[in-house]
Structures are given as C-alpha cells and as structure tokens.
Design a protein around this motif. Structure first.
Motif, short mmCIF file in Angstrom:
data_model
loop_
_atom_site.label_atom_id
_atom_site.label_comp_id
_atom_site.label_asym_id
_atom_site.label_seq_id
_atom_site.Cartn_x
_atom_site.Cartn_y
_atom_site.Cartn_z
N ALA A 1 0.82 -1.20 0.00
CA ALA A 1 0.00 0.00 0.00
C ALA A 1 0.86 1.26 0.00
O ALA A 1 1.75 1.42 0.84
CB ALA A 1 -0.93 -0.01 1.20
N LYS A 2 0.60 2.11 -0.95
CA LYS A 2 1.23 3.42 -1.04
C LYS A 2 2.74 3.36 -1.13
O LYS A 2 3.42 4.33 -0.83
CB LYS A 2 0.77 4.30 0.11
N ARG A 3 3.28 2.25 -1.51
CA ARG A 3 4.72 2.11 -1.69
C ARG A 3 4.98 1.72 -3.14
O ARG A 3 4.25 0.91 -3.69
CB ARG A 3 5.28 0.98 -0.82
#
Length: 170
Positions: free
Chosen positions: A7-9
C-alpha cells in the motif's frame, strides 16, 4: 502478497530463479537504500534461504517479499512500478522481455544478453554487474522520475514487440 503489504509504496519486482548467477544479494543491498519501496521476488531456488537470511541481516525483511514460483507474472508486472534483474551472467532473459512487453520499466545489469534486449537510457537502464550502489541509483532514478519511467516503459514495450515478438523472431 497482499495489497496492504504494498500500500502506497512503489513496488520493485524481480522475476528470477533464486540462484547465485542472478545477483540477488546486490538487489537486497540496494533495497536497504530505497526504504520507501517494497521488493517482490518471484521465483524459487537453492539460494532462497540464504537470501531470506540476508534480508533479515540487512533489516529489510518487512519490505522484501519472497513470492516463490508464480503463474501470474503478467498480473505481478501490471501491479509493479519497476522490474529489476541484477544478473551476473545471462543468455537472453525472458523476464526482461516479458517486463518490456508489458510496459513495465526495466533495470538490468550491463552484461551480454541483457544489453541485447535493453538499449541503455532508451528502453531501460543498464548498470554495472555486482554494483549495489549503481543499482540503488538506477532504482531511485526511475521511482523518482515518473516521466522517465513512462518513456522507458513505452520504448521498451515497442522494442519488445518489434524485435522479440513471435512474429519478429519468425
């Protein structure tokens, strides 16, 4: 792997047999210096336990996910920001061609075979083999420069289809 793990990486994917020739220890050393990314290793082999131990030793085990053998490479590529193959020696690696054909930007070591598929700076980035710092720099460069990533991905896709598709090879 789960979406929450990435997530979000940014997601950096490697598709390879887990053997010494693939230079994956250098990838793990580079991963230390790219703390905002998750690294996925798709493949299995005799070096898996050693690579898992190295990830623990380097303190990156939470960001390096060993996926084992996978049959969903197209899906993995579609959900990755970058594909990296830091091999020490190769023939013509199918993983690079698959990534290029899928429109995923590619970084690989500058060795025979890889340099046949990738035109450095045009269709991907080539780095010296066994050089974790150069690998780190190339990964950062693509993850930090979206227009560059998009240009490399589009040109890589075009090169893969023009030079390495079934039609081109026949």
């Amino acid at each position: 792997f789960t979406d929450s793990q990435c997530a979000k990486r940014p997601v950096v994917l490697t598709i390879a047999r887990l053997v010494e020739q693939k230079g994956l220890g250098y990838l793990l050393e580079a991963a230390v210096h790219v703390p905002d990314a998750t690294f996925l290793l798709a493949g299995d082999g005799p070096e898996r336990a050693n690579l898992e131990a190295l990830a623990r030793k380097l303190g990156i085990q939470e960001r390096v996910i060993f996926l084992g053998f996978r049959g969903d490479i197209a899906d993995l590529l579609a959900n990755s920001d970058l594909m990296v193959l830091p091999s020490l020696h190769e023939g013509l690696p199918l993983a690079i061609l698959e990534a290029m054909a899928s429109g995923t930007p590619v970084i690989a070591s500058a060795i025979p075979g890889n340099d046949e598929a990738i035109v450095h700076g045009e269709t991907g980035l080539l780095v010296p083999p066994a050089d974790a710092l150069a690998l780190t720099s190339a990964i950062r460069r693509i993850l930090d420069d979206t227009p560059l990533a998009q240009r490399l991905a589009a040109a890589g896709r075009e090169r893969a289809w023009q030079h390495f598709s079934v039609q081109a090879m026949v």
